[in-house]
Each structure stands twice: as structure tokens, then as C-alpha cells.
Write a protein that holds these residues in place. Structure first.
Motif, PDB file in Angstrom:
ATOM      1  N   HIS A 172      -1.188   3.159  -6.829  1.00  0.00           N
ATOM      2  CA  HIS A 172      -1.731   1.799  -7.404  1.00  0.00           C
ATOM      3  C   HIS A 172      -2.218   2.142  -8.428  1.00  0.00           C
ATOM      4  CE1 HIS A 172      -1.458   1.682  -2.941  1.00  0.00           C
ATOM      5  NE2 HIS A 172      -2.029   3.147  -2.748  1.00  0.00           N
ATOM      6  N   PHE A 224       0.249   7.768   1.339  1.00  0.00           N
ATOM      7  CA  PHE A 224      -0.281   7.198   1.915  1.00  0.00           C
ATOM      8  C   PHE A 224      -0.279   6.656   2.648  1.00  0.00           C
ATOM      9  CE2 PHE A 224       3.160   7.087  -1.979  1.00  0.00           C
ATOM     10  CZ  PHE A 224       2.439   6.543  -2.655  1.00  0.00           C
ATOM     11  N   ASP A 225      -0.677   5.388   3.214  1.00  0.00           N
ATOM     12  CA  ASP A 225      -1.517   4.411   4.620  1.00  0.00           C
ATOM     13  C   ASP A 225      -0.254   5.127   5.060  1.00  0.00           C
ATOM     14  OD1 ASP A 225      -3.226   4.457   2.653  1.00  0.00           O
ATOM     15  OD2 ASP A 225      -2.780   2.221   2.069  1.00  0.00           O
ATOM     16  N   LYS A 270      -6.515  -6.670  -7.163  1.00  0.00           N
ATOM     17  CA  LYS A 270      -6.288  -5.698  -6.745  1.00  0.00           C
ATOM     18  C   LYS A 270      -6.537  -5.145  -7.671  1.00  0.00           C
ATOM     19  CE  LYS A 270      -2.726  -2.265  -6.331  1.00  0.00           C
ATOM     20  NZ  LYS A 270      -4.343  -0.941  -5.405  1.00  0.00           N
ATOM     21  N   ASP A 289     -10.204  -2.446  -7.615  1.00  0.00           N
ATOM     22  CA  ASP A 289     -10.144  -1.371  -7.945  1.00  0.00           C
ATOM     23  C   ASP A 289     -10.860  -0.687  -9.238  1.00  0.00           C
ATOM     24  OD1 ASP A 289      -8.482  -0.744  -6.501  1.00  0.00           O
ATOM     25  OD2 ASP A 289      -6.707  -0.590  -7.669  1.00  0.00           O
ATOM     26  N   SER A 331       0.818  -1.433  -0.657  1.00  0.00           N
ATOM     27  CA  SER A 331      -0.071   0.058   0.190  1.00  0.00           C
ATOM     28  C   SER A 331       1.308   1.590   0.016  1.00  0.00           C
ATOM     29  CB  SER A 331      -0.687  -0.106   1.367  1.00  0.00           C
ATOM     30  OG  SER A 331      -0.581   0.134   2.450  1.00  0.00           O
ATOM     31  N   THR A 332       2.260   1.098   0.801  1.00  0.00           N
ATOM     32  CA  THR A 332       3.088   2.363   0.649  1.00  0.00           C
ATOM     33  C   THR A 332       4.126   1.979  -0.108  1.00  0.00           C
ATOM     34  OG1 THR A 332       1.045   3.246   2.405  1.00  0.00           O
ATOM     35  CG2 THR A 332       4.547   3.984   2.089  1.00  0.00           C
TER      36      THR A 332
END
Length: 343
Positions: free
Chosen positions: A284, A72-73, A337, A341, A21-22
Motif C-alpha cells: 500500500h 491483508f484484508d 487512493k 492515504d 487491497s490484497t
């Protein structure tokens, strides 16, 4: 000698964590220019990227990209100022380091440099900017040795004195001194390297030189080991998948964004859809995910630059970052993913 040789850090297996995720690592290439012409580097050929017309990253563009990392997370693990050249040539490098640290978007900020521009003033400024780590690449053990390897004559004693000054005033800064085995042709030279620098740094190592480009005859270097070891000393392994695009983003001097450390960045993004996208949007994006899928099919399918690249094989893939054994599993996760999305 107080410096440690070869620090080891426990790492989780990348295959269990991707797609991330990051990103872990954010390379910043502030300038593609160098004051050295090291014999093992493309600059020695006189036709390295931007060699005749250096590109310089604007401070405004840099700050914009750093601000975008906040989306970012998690925090990134590392922001690294490096690139195809010498980052300390950028006139605003200290301000860039300070901004990256004050933005608190990464756990650590470091610089890779040849150290020739580390004046006392520059050293104090980098320390006050809260730089976490500096990696200094040594090219020889004397004036003549430096000129032979780097194509540039320096005052070696001044270089050592400046590093000693930095060590004495470093505060939170970790100093990592490294060289390549090609610079140390004898065991006596190896011992001299550790003797000179061991007490004025925190970490020290001798890296294995590797064939970065077919245009250079690396066999001319006494320390060259063709297929024996990677830069970090791991046994050479003919992996087919480069892990870098799975955890790395790169900011080029022209504000382009890519997914590896190569001088011709693979997967580079220049707003192909006609609109500006943030770092998180690029990371992403379907474009990035499709690039990763191609990489899982082997570097020869990923990108034209990947086909000729040797860095991913020789620059030292950590055993826990190897992905070949898990490519089918990772492919399914990326496809999931993409499907999620697109819903």
C-alpha cells in the motif's frame, strides 16, 4: 489418458478491481540456483543471477514474511514457490510449504519444479505438508533428449517412476505436467508425451516457448514460434502495460520484495527509508502506487528492467488481465487512493 488438457477458469476483469487491497499472487524464490542448464533459459549462458554464488532464503526471514501476510484484508489466492532456479534445491523447502499452509494466508500453495529431485521421500513429505499443486516441467522424452535440452543427463525412466509414485500417493495434491513445444519436435513426440504422462497426472499441457532474453537464439528450436502465440496459447498481443505489479508480490532470496516474477525483480524494495516495512505496508506504499502509475504510462516508463522484459507479452496475459484499454480509469483510482492515504 485421464489428465485434462488446458483447464479454463473464469476470471473477473482486473481493470475493474485494481488497486487491490490484497495481492492475488505471492511468489517465493527460496533459492536462485538450478541443477539444469536448459537451452532456452538464462542458466544455459552461465551467467544467470546468483549462478556463481547462489543466494538462499533463510527460514526465519521466510516465516516473518508469511506472518506479515496475515495483515491483508483477505487471503491471497496463491503462494507459489518458483523463481530463477529449482526450488527443491532448498534444504528446508518442505518446512516452508508446511508453514505456508498452516498459516492459512493463501487459498492455495504450489511449486514449479523440474522434478529431478522428486525422490519418493521428497514426494511423501510434500504431500504430508499439504502442498496443493505441483507443476513439473519435462525437458525431453529420454535420457539423450534430456541431456540435449537441459544440459544434464538423468535417468528418464526413474523420473517417470517417481512421478508415478507421487501420483499414487498424492492425496489432496494436484499434479500438473507440462513441457515446451521445443522439446517435442514431431507429432509423434507430442503423442508420446501424452501417452507417457497422461495417466500419472491431473493436468497436462504443452507450452509455447518464447524469447525470454535477446542473448539466446530461440530460432534454433524447432518448436519456436516468434510472434504467433503466448506461452498459454493466446494470440500474441503487443500490450504496453504489464499487469503483474497490480496483483503480484515477490520475495527474493535476499529478503527483498518486488512486484513481478522477473529474475531482476522490478520495483524491488530493500527498506529504502531505513526501516523495516511489512508486506502490507509495502503493497500500500506510495512507492508501489507510483510504480503502478509509471506502468500505466507504458513499460518503458516503469523501470529499467521492464524496458527489456518480454515476459509480460509472451508468458500469457489472460485476456481479462489486460489493462491498456482502461489505463485512464485505473490512473484516476490510484490517484484517489494516494490522495486518501495522504489526508
Amino acid at each position: 489418458m485421464k489428465a485434462k488438457k488446458g483447464l479454463k477458469v473464469e476470471k473477473r476483469k482486473l481493470a475493474d478491481l485494481v488497486p487491490l487491497s490484497t495481492p492475488y499472487l505471492f511468489y517465493v524464490y527460496p533459492i536462485c540456483a538450478c541443477n539444469f542448464r536448459c537451452g532456452y533459459c538464462l542458466y544455459s549462458l552461465g551467467k544467470a543471477p546468483y549462478d556463481m554464488d547462489p543466494k538462499v532464503l533463510g527460514l526465519k526471514e521466510f516465516k516473518m514474511r508469511i506472518d506479515e501476510l496475515k495483515a491483508f484484508d483477505d487471503k491471497l489466492r496463491l503462494i507459489r514457490f518458483a523463481g530463477m532456479g529449482e526450488p527443491l534445491l532448498h534444504k528446508q523447502i518442505v518446512e516452508m510449504v508446511r508453514y505456508a499452509k498452516e498459516s492459512e494466508v493463501a487459498e492455495s500453495v504450489d511449486i514449479i519444479t523440474n522434478g529431478s529431485l522428486l525422490t519418493k521421500e521428497m514426494s511423501l513429505a510434500l504431500v504430508e505438508a499439504s502442498l496443493d499443486k505441483i507443476k513439473i516441467s519435462i525437458q525431453g522424452l529420454g535420457d539423450d533428449a534430456y541431456e540435449s535440452m537441459s544440459g544434464t543427463r538423468i535417468d528418464f525412466e526413474d523420473l517417470v517412476d517417481n512421478i508415478r509414485f507421487l501420483y499414487e500417493h498424492k492425496k489432496q495434491l494436484t499434479i500438473y505436467i507440462k513441457t515446451v513445444d521445443a522439446s517435442l519436435p514431431t507429432q509423434e513426440a507430442v503423442e508420446q508425451f501424452y501417452s507417457i504422462f497422461g495417466d500419472i497426472c491431473d493436468e497436462i499441457s504443452i507450452e509455447h516457448i518464447y524469447p525470454a532474453t535477446p542473448e539466446i537464439d530461440y530460432k534454433k528450436f524447432d518448436g519456436f514460434r516468434n510472434d504467433e502465440k503466448t506461452v498459454l496459447g493466446y494470440d500474441y498481443d503487443n500490450v504496453q502495460i504489464c499487469p503483474q505489479p497490480f496483483y503480484t508480490m515477490t520475495l527474493e532470496p535476499d529478503n527483498g520484495v518486488g512486484f513481478c516474477c522477473a529474475y531482476d525483480t522490478s520495483g524491488i524494495v530493500h527498506d529504502p527509508k531505513g526501516k523495516s516495512r511489512t508486506m502490507a505496508e509495502i503493497w500500500h506504499s506510495e512507492e508501489h502506487m507510483m510504480f503502478l502509475k509509471r506502468m500505466l504510462s507504458g513499460v518503458e516508463n516503469a523501470d529499467s528492467n521492464c524496458v527489456v522484459c518480454t515476459t509480460y507479452k509472451y508468458a500469457g496475459i489472460h485476456p481479462n488481465d489486460k489493462l491498456d484499454h482502461a489505463k485512464d480509469h485505473i490512473m484516476r483510482k490510484i490517484e484517489a487512493k494516494l490522495q486518501g492515504d495522504n489526508k
